[in-house]
Design a protein around this motif. Structure first.
Motif, PDB file in Angstrom:
ATOM      1  N   MET A 161       0.844  -1.182   0.000  1.00 29.89           N
ATOM      2  CA  MET A 161       0.000   0.000   0.000  1.00 29.89           C
ATOM      3  C   MET A 161       0.894   1.252   0.000  1.00 29.89           C
ATOM      4  O   MET A 161       1.806   1.383   0.800  1.00 29.89           O
ATOM      5  N   TRP A 162       0.633   2.158  -0.911  1.00 31.65           N
ATOM      6  CA  TRP A 162       1.387   3.405  -0.976  1.00 31.65           C
ATOM      7  C   TRP A 162       1.006   4.328   0.176  1.00 31.65           C
ATOM      8  O   TRP A 162      -0.141   4.369   0.594  1.00 31.65           O
ATOM      9  N   ARG A 169       7.226   8.187  -3.568  1.00 35.43           N
ATOM     10  CA  ARG A 169       6.182   7.358  -2.982  1.00 35.43           C
ATOM     11  C   ARG A 169       6.819   6.171  -2.271  1.00 35.43           C
ATOM     12  O   ARG A 169       7.723   5.537  -2.793  1.00 35.43           O
ATOM     13  N   TYR A 170       6.361   5.899  -1.079  1.00 35.56           N
ATOM     14  CA  TYR A 170       6.863   4.775  -0.292  1.00 35.56           C
ATOM     15  C   TYR A 170       5.725   3.830   0.022  1.00 35.56           C
ATOM     16  O   TYR A 170       4.589   4.246   0.197  1.00 35.56           O
ATOM     17  N   ARG A 171       6.066   2.559   0.127  1.00 34.78           N
ATOM     18  CA  ARG A 171       5.114   1.570   0.607  1.00 34.78           C
ATOM     19  C   ARG A 171       5.303   1.426   2.113  1.00 34.78           C
ATOM     20  O   ARG A 171       6.402   1.603   2.624  1.00 34.78           O
ATOM     21  N   TRP A 172       4.218   1.127   2.814  1.00 36.58           N
ATOM     22  CA  TRP A 172       4.295   0.995   4.261  1.00 36.58           C
ATOM     23  C   TRP A 172       5.232  -0.151   4.637  1.00 36.58           C
ATOM     24  O   TRP A 172       5.208  -1.216   4.047  1.00 36.58           O
TER      25      TRP A 172
END
Length: 170
Positions: free
Chosen positions: A1-2, A79-82
């Motif tokens: 998830m982003w 953008r990072y993913r959790w």
């Protein structure tokens, strides 16, 4: 998830960023005063989320040889993913090879107390405060909702307020 920039807990990012900066600043990037190299202490002062530009504006106190300067930097936010180490990942991506190199070490202005030397130029640089008092006046004029997008190191700010004779309040 982003993860969206608005989901970032700025106080957790500040803690990770402080550790990351002081971890990545190499001895060869120390400030030389009178032939003595000293690794400066770098502490986050404020972090502002700028969601419309996917940008985080940062300011740091840089202390070396009992002198303090303020450095500002605007970091693009990929953008990072959790993940469990998301804050360390973001902090390292901001500091490694950018802030830990020449920035903010060699280009800060120790001669003018309270001046913010911005390390990054860009389309939105004219919107940034050029001094601690400008930033505090801007912050004081914000409503509660807008203040939630700003993390403020109150210890450092209160020291500057006292030293500069500024007004600071909720």
């Amino acid at each position: 998830m982003w993860i969206n920039i608005e989901q970032i807990d700025l106080s957790r990012l500040a803690a990770a960023l402080s550790a990351s900066l002081n971890k990545w600043i190499a001895p060869e990037n120390s400030i030389n005063h009178a032939g003595v190299n000293e690794k400066p202490t770098v502490t986050p002062l404020f972090i502002i989320q700028v969601p419309s530009h996917l940008e985080i504006a940062l300011a740091f106190s840089v202390e070396s040889h009992n002198q303090v300067a303020v450095a500002g930097y605007a970091a693009g936010y990929p953008r990072y993913r959790w993940s469990p180490d998301i804050y360390e990942t973001i902090a390292d991506s901001i500091s490694f090879d950018t802030l830990a190199g020449d920035y903010p070490i060699f280009k800060v202005d120790f001669s003018t107390l309270g001046r913010i030397t911005w390390m990054s130029e860009g389309e939105y640089s004219e919107m940034r405060a050029n001094a601690v008092d400008e930033f505090l006046n801007y912050y004081n004029d914000l409503n509660t909702q807008s203040r939630q997008k700003i993390w403020l190191n109150r210890d450092f700010v209160s020291l500057n307020v006292e030293a500069l004779g500024l007004r600071y309040g909720e």
